[in-house]
Design an enzyme around this catalytic site. Structure first.
Site, short mmCIF file in Angstrom:
data_model
loop_
_atom_site.label_atom_id
_atom_site.label_comp_id
_atom_site.label_asym_id
_atom_site.label_seq_id
_atom_site.Cartn_x
_atom_site.Cartn_y
_atom_site.Cartn_z
N ARG A 49 0.84 -1.20 0.00
CA ARG A 49 0.00 0.00 0.00
C ARG A 49 0.88 1.25 0.00
O ARG A 49 2.10 1.17 0.09
CB ARG A 49 -0.95 -0.01 1.22
CG ARG A 49 -0.18 -0.35 2.50
CD ARG A 49 -0.66 0.32 3.71
NE ARG A 49 -0.55 1.74 3.62
CZ ARG A 49 0.60 2.43 3.77
NH1 ARG A 49 1.76 1.82 3.99
NH2 ARG A 49 0.59 3.75 3.68
N GLY A 50 0.20 2.43 -0.05
CA GLY A 50 0.93 3.69 -0.15
C GLY A 50 1.04 4.03 -1.63
O GLY A 50 1.41 3.17 -2.45
N ALA A 51 0.73 5.28 -1.98
CA ALA A 51 0.57 5.64 -3.39
C ALA A 51 1.78 5.26 -4.27
O ALA A 51 1.62 4.54 -5.27
CB ALA A 51 0.25 7.13 -3.51
N ARG A 89 -7.27 -0.26 -7.11
CA ARG A 89 -7.59 0.87 -6.21
C ARG A 89 -7.72 2.14 -7.07
O ARG A 89 -6.88 2.37 -7.94
CB ARG A 89 -6.50 1.05 -5.14
CG ARG A 89 -6.39 -0.16 -4.21
CD ARG A 89 -5.55 0.14 -2.98
NE ARG A 89 -6.26 0.98 -2.03
CZ ARG A 89 -5.68 1.54 -0.97
NH1 ARG A 89 -4.39 1.37 -0.74
NH2 ARG A 89 -6.38 2.28 -0.14
N GLN A 194 -2.86 2.51 9.84
CA GLN A 194 -1.54 2.73 9.21
C GLN A 194 -0.62 3.55 10.11
O GLN A 194 0.59 3.45 10.01
CB GLN A 194 -1.71 3.46 7.86
CG GLN A 194 -2.29 2.60 6.75
CD GLN A 194 -3.79 2.71 6.65
OE1 GLN A 194 -4.47 2.98 7.64
NE2 GLN A 194 -4.33 2.49 5.47
N ASP A 235 -2.20 11.04 -2.06
CA ASP A 235 -2.52 10.00 -3.04
C ASP A 235 -2.80 10.56 -4.43
O ASP A 235 -2.60 9.89 -5.43
CB ASP A 235 -3.71 9.17 -2.55
CG ASP A 235 -3.26 8.27 -1.41
OD1 ASP A 235 -3.21 8.75 -0.26
OD2 ASP A 235 -2.90 7.11 -1.67
N ASN A 245 -5.80 12.52 0.39
CA ASN A 245 -4.93 11.69 1.23
C ASN A 245 -5.83 10.91 2.18
O ASN A 245 -7.05 11.07 2.19
CB ASN A 245 -3.91 12.56 1.97
CG ASN A 245 -2.84 11.73 2.66
OD1 ASN A 245 -2.25 10.83 2.04
ND2 ASN A 245 -2.61 11.95 3.93
N LYS A 246 -5.20 10.08 2.99
CA LYS A 246 -5.95 9.19 3.89
C LYS A 246 -7.05 9.92 4.65
O LYS A 246 -6.85 11.04 5.12
CB LYS A 246 -4.94 8.56 4.85
CG LYS A 246 -5.52 7.61 5.86
CD LYS A 246 -6.36 6.51 5.25
CE LYS A 246 -5.62 5.65 4.24
NZ LYS A 246 -6.55 4.82 3.43
O1 MRU Z 1 -4.85 3.27 1.97
P1 MRU Z 1 -3.36 3.48 1.99
O2 MRU Z 1 -2.71 2.94 3.20
O3 MRU Z 1 -2.70 3.03 0.71
O4 MRU Z 1 -3.23 5.08 2.04
C1 MRU Z 1 -1.96 5.65 2.03
C2 MRU Z 1 -1.97 7.10 2.22
O5 MRU Z 1 -2.99 7.74 2.29
C3 MRU Z 1 -0.64 7.77 2.22
O6 MRU Z 1 -0.67 8.92 3.03
C4 MRU Z 1 -0.29 8.18 0.80
O7 MRU Z 1 -0.43 7.11 -0.07
C5 MRU Z 1 1.07 8.72 0.70
S1 MRU Z 1 2.29 7.46 0.70
C6 MRU Z 1 3.81 8.18 0.51
#
Ligand code: MRU
Length: 339
Positions: A49-51, A89, A194, A235, A245-246
């Protein structure tokens, strides 16, 4: 497989090895695969996970998809894998960026004998490029600290979320090294934690002093003047700077605005979506109710309540003091350079 020096993913001997992030911080379990479908599943389940990281994983998955395919069928197989990965996603633009970069290379070279190597080299290039971008973000971010600060962050933006040392997390790491950070507060980041599982794991590995708090405790930190600034990842960033973002990020930006504290985003330029003018055009992912009503498969709420489960929110650009990329720290009103 167990490892002391953790990594989010690596490609070795024609296999993708990734750390299953759903098991952290209690267990460090690495999974191996030579098939794109397993990578797609890992992205959907947030094992990966993470963009930036999901983009990198998807690029390697496209290489795996065509590894053993016959020339006559390679087009069909690549397209099937591309479509499958594209639908894992919807919010993080890095996924689509990486898939499209690889597709361009595929379209140019699909008749070549060494196609697998060409596609794999492209995936490696995308991975290396993200490592470099993380390094520059960490350096560029130092300028946002006028003094030694206490910082609040949300979700996870470190090694676990990127190909390199992270975005917002790397700014925190470099600032701590440069004695510009006293303490870090990390929101737990409901419902998938997270913050309390992953960012806490990474802060502990880096020996940076930190506390975990529930998302709803953030306002109390602000009212007791314990926070100097907030920094988070992204994201997808629209051309006007509106940032997805999250879920819970927007709350923090509003708190910063009310308490007159700076709110920063750190992200590579691959997270900027120049095709959309504002955040209204960002597709927000909704997750399954179970993720809200269960914890590790434990149904702690034994009812089928209706739920509201956005995985991301959009912070309007006017609430963002600066967007730190590998190029520079952009300021409102946002106008991103085109290269
Ligand atoms: O749902 P996730 O855990 O993939 O969400 C991740 C985030 O929102 C992060 O803040 C974002 O992807 C930045 S990662 C460098």
């Amino acid at each position: 497989m167990n490892s002391k020096e953790y990594f989010s993913l690596k490609f070795e001997n024609d296999e993708l090895i990734f750390l299953d992030q759903t098991k952290l911080p209690n267990e460090e379990i690495y999974c191996k695969t030579n098939g794109y479908e397993r990578v797609a599943e890992a992205i959907e389940k947030l094992e990966v996970r993470g963009a930036p990281l999901i983009g990198i994983a998807a690029a390697y998955a496209l290489a795996l998809s065509i590894k053993d395919s016959k020339k006559k069928k390679v087009d069909i197989i690549f397209t099937k894998a591309y479509e499958r990965l594209k639908n894992t996603r919807p919010t993080a633009v890095n996924l689509f960026y990486a898939l499209n970069e690889v597709k361009k290379v595929f379209d140019k070279n699909k008749t070549k004998d060494n196609l697998y190597k060409i596609i794999l080299d492209k995936a490696i290039e995308i991975h290396k490029d993200d490592i470099n971008k993380c390094d520059s973000i960490g350096k560029n971010g130092l300028e946002i600290f006028p003094k030694k600060s206490v910082v609040l962050t949300h979700c996870n933006t470190g090694k676990l979320a990127t190909g390199g040392d992270g975005t917002a997390f790397n700014v925190i790491k470099q600032a701590y090294k440069n004695k510009l950070i006293d303490h870090v507060y990390t929101d737990e980041t409901r419902p998938l934690l997270q913050g309390s599982r992953l960012t806490a794991f990474e802060l502990e590995k880096e020996r940076i002093p930190f506390s975990v708090l529930t998302d709803s405790s953030a306002s109390s930190l602000f009212s007791s003047s314990k926070i100097d600034l907030v920094i988070v990842g992204a994201d997808r960033i629209a051309a006007n700077g509106d940032t997805a973002n999250k879920i819970g990020t927007y709350n923090l930006a509003v708190l910063c605005y009310y308490h007159n504290k700076p709110f920063y985003i750190a992200a590579p330029s691959t997270t900027i979506d120049r095709n959309i003018t504002s955040g209204e055009e960002i597709k927000i992912e909704f997750r399954k109710s179970e993720e809200l009503l269960e914890l590790n498969g434990n149904k702690f709420i034994n009812k089928k309540f209706e739920t509201y489960t956005p995985a991301f929110d959009v912070t309007p650009s006017k609430l963002i003091m600066g967007i730190i990329t590998e190029k520079k720290v952009y300021q409102y009103p946002y106008k991103f350079s085109n290269e």
